[in-house]
Design a protein around this motif. Structure first.
Motif, PDB file in Angstrom:
ATOM      1  N   LEU A  67       0.832  -1.251   0.030  1.00  0.00           N
ATOM      2  CA  LEU A  67       0.032  -0.005   0.104  1.00  0.00           C
ATOM      3  C   LEU A  67       1.124   1.247  -0.101  1.00  0.00           C
ATOM      4  O   LEU A  67       1.622   1.432   0.864  1.00  0.00           O
ATOM      5  CB  LEU A  67      -0.968  -0.008   1.430  1.00  0.00           C
ATOM      6  CG  LEU A  67      -1.831  -1.106   1.384  1.00  0.00           C
ATOM      7  CD1 LEU A  67      -2.723  -1.091   2.431  1.00  0.00           C
ATOM      8  CD2 LEU A  67      -2.747  -0.965   0.371  1.00  0.00           C
ATOM      9  N   THR A 115      -4.090   6.503  -2.926  1.00  0.00           N
ATOM     10  CA  THR A 115      -3.217   5.299  -2.113  1.00  0.00           C
ATOM     11  C   THR A 115      -3.384   4.212  -3.375  1.00  0.00           C
ATOM     12  O   THR A 115      -4.227   3.673  -3.952  1.00  0.00           O
ATOM     13  CB  THR A 115      -4.364   4.647  -0.984  1.00  0.00           C
ATOM     14  OG1 THR A 115      -4.260   5.921  -0.209  1.00  0.00           O
ATOM     15  CG2 THR A 115      -3.600   3.542  -0.341  1.00  0.00           C
ATOM     16  N   TYR A 175       1.222  -7.160   4.638  1.00  0.00           N
ATOM     17  CA  TYR A 175       0.882  -5.760   3.909  1.00  0.00           C
ATOM     18  C   TYR A 175       2.375  -5.164   4.293  1.00  0.00           C
ATOM     19  O   TYR A 175       2.623  -4.823   5.450  1.00  0.00           O
ATOM     20  CB  TYR A 175      -0.246  -5.352   4.651  1.00  0.00           C
ATOM     21  CG  TYR A 175      -1.598  -5.650   4.106  1.00  0.00           C
ATOM     22  CD1 TYR A 175      -2.296  -4.929   3.409  1.00  0.00           C
ATOM     23  CD2 TYR A 175      -1.694  -7.004   4.157  1.00  0.00           C
ATOM     24  CE1 TYR A 175      -3.771  -4.991   2.923  1.00  0.00           C
ATOM     25  CE2 TYR A 175      -3.136  -7.568   3.701  1.00  0.00           C
ATOM     26  CZ  TYR A 175      -3.981  -6.809   3.086  1.00  0.00           C
ATOM     27  OH  TYR A 175      -5.027  -6.943   2.556  1.00  0.00           O
ATOM     28  N   LEU A 190       3.565  -1.224   4.062  1.00  0.00           N
ATOM     29  CA  LEU A 190       3.134   0.216   3.797  1.00  0.00           C
ATOM     30  C   LEU A 190       4.157   1.030   3.377  1.00  0.00           C
ATOM     31  O   LEU A 190       5.226   0.973   4.019  1.00  0.00           O
ATOM     32  CB  LEU A 190       2.488   0.642   5.181  1.00  0.00           C
ATOM     33  CG  LEU A 190       1.487  -0.133   5.934  1.00  0.00           C
ATOM     34  CD1 LEU A 190       0.901   0.506   7.071  1.00  0.00           C
ATOM     35  CD2 LEU A 190       0.612  -0.807   5.007  1.00  0.00           C
ATOM     36  N   ALA A 225       2.868   6.543   4.599  1.00  0.00           N
ATOM     37  CA  ALA A 225       2.543   5.463   5.531  1.00  0.00           C
ATOM     38  C   ALA A 225       3.248   5.656   6.965  1.00  0.00           C
ATOM     39  O   ALA A 225       3.286   4.836   7.917  1.00  0.00           O
ATOM     40  CB  ALA A 225       3.486   4.491   4.986  1.00  0.00           C
ATOM     41  N   SER A 251      -0.156   1.360  10.928  1.00  0.00           N
ATOM     42  CA  SER A 251       0.401  -0.110  10.628  1.00  0.00           C
ATOM     43  C   SER A 251      -0.587  -0.876  11.556  1.00  0.00           C
ATOM     44  O   SER A 251      -1.260  -1.933  11.207  1.00  0.00           O
ATOM     45  CB  SER A 251       1.911  -0.346  10.990  1.00  0.00           C
ATOM     46  OG  SER A 251       2.088  -0.092  11.994  1.00  0.00           O
ATOM     47  N   ALA A 260       0.461  -5.709   9.082  1.00  0.00           N
ATOM     48  CA  ALA A 260       1.024  -4.739   8.372  1.00  0.00           C
ATOM     49  C   ALA A 260       2.127  -4.058   9.277  1.00  0.00           C
ATOM     50  O   ALA A 260       2.103  -3.927  10.407  1.00  0.00           O
ATOM     51  CB  ALA A 260      -0.150  -3.505   8.285  1.00  0.00           C
TER      52      ALA A 260
END
Length: 245
Positions: free
Chosen positions: A87, A94, A184, A186, A191, A197, A208
């Motif tokens: 992401l 995004t 995930y 970031l 981020a 997260s 994340a």
């Protein structure tokens, strides 16, 4: 090559002669007994703009590449994770990308970015832009600060992003018949939002974490403080620099 470009017509919503196309192999489709490829297409008008800017800056254009491809290269080099969602939190959007077996197989852009978070603080508290940006960067989505007031303002925006991410995951699962990644990464300046997260991990039931594209890259000592504060912001630039490594 001819077969790829012939098939591309059904996926590209504009006349083929108005775009520049390229593709990269991303494995083999056992069910169809055919290679899998990632097709990339960009409007010639957009390419011409970038080339013109480079020429005005007296630069030679070696290649033009989509951000998601560059990001995937940087993240795979840094983490060696083969099945992961990336992401990239930018100011105006995004971008969501998925790696499978080390290849980029899915990418979509969500038209909500970090500036939407700043604007929501401005609207709620009548702050100037600079003050709203400072509050966002200092307090983020953390519930335990300022009685959770900033968290309450930012949550609806982030919920909208998470909804689009979930839809993207479902589309990916239906198309590839592969399980959804649980990791995930970031990246991007957005981020660095405090608590992001943890928020994503809880909202999507995933793992994340903020990416570090600088792993195994030598950094001059005079830049280390800058990199420590904004490392994920350089992910795409690093991916571009690694293109021909």
């Amino acid at each position: 090559k001819d077969a790829v470009f012939y098939e591309a017509k059904q996926y590209i919503p504009v006349p083929i002669e108005e775009v520049r196309m390229s593709y990269v192999p991303i494995g083999f489709n056992e069910a169809k007994n055919a290679p899998r490829v990632l097709l990339v297409a960009a409007p010639l008008k957009i390419i011409d703009i970038y080339v013109a800017i480079a020429e005005m800056a007296a630069l030679d254009v070696i290649a033009i590449e989509t951000e998601s491809v560059a990001l995937g290269r940087a993240m795979y080099r840094a983490t060696k994770q083969k099945h992961v969602v990336m992401l990239d939190f930018g100011a105006n959007s995004t971008d969501m990308s998925i790696m499978l077996d080390g290849y980029l197989v899915f990418s979509q852009s969500i038209s909500i970015g970090s500036d939407s978070l700043t604007q929501s603080i401005i609207n709620k508290f009548n702050f100037e832009y600079k003050q709203a940006e400072e509050y966002k960067r200092n307090y983020g989505i953390t519930e335990s600060v300022l009685e959770g007031k900033i968290h309450q303002v930012l949550s609806p925006i982030l919920e909208s992003i998470m909804l689009e991410v979930s839809r993207g995951i479902e589309f990916y699962k239906n198309k590839t018949l592969a399980p959804a990644p649980t990791d995930y990464l970031l990246t991007g300046d957005g981020a660095l939002l405090p608590g992001l997260s943890e928020y994503i991990s809880k909202a999507l039931h995933v793992n994340a974490s903020i990416s570090n594209p600088w792993i195994n890259i030598s950094i001059d000592s005079k830049f280390k403080d800058i990199i420590a504060k904004s490392g994920p912001s350089y992910s795409i630039a690093i991916g571009l620099a690694l293109k021909d490594e």
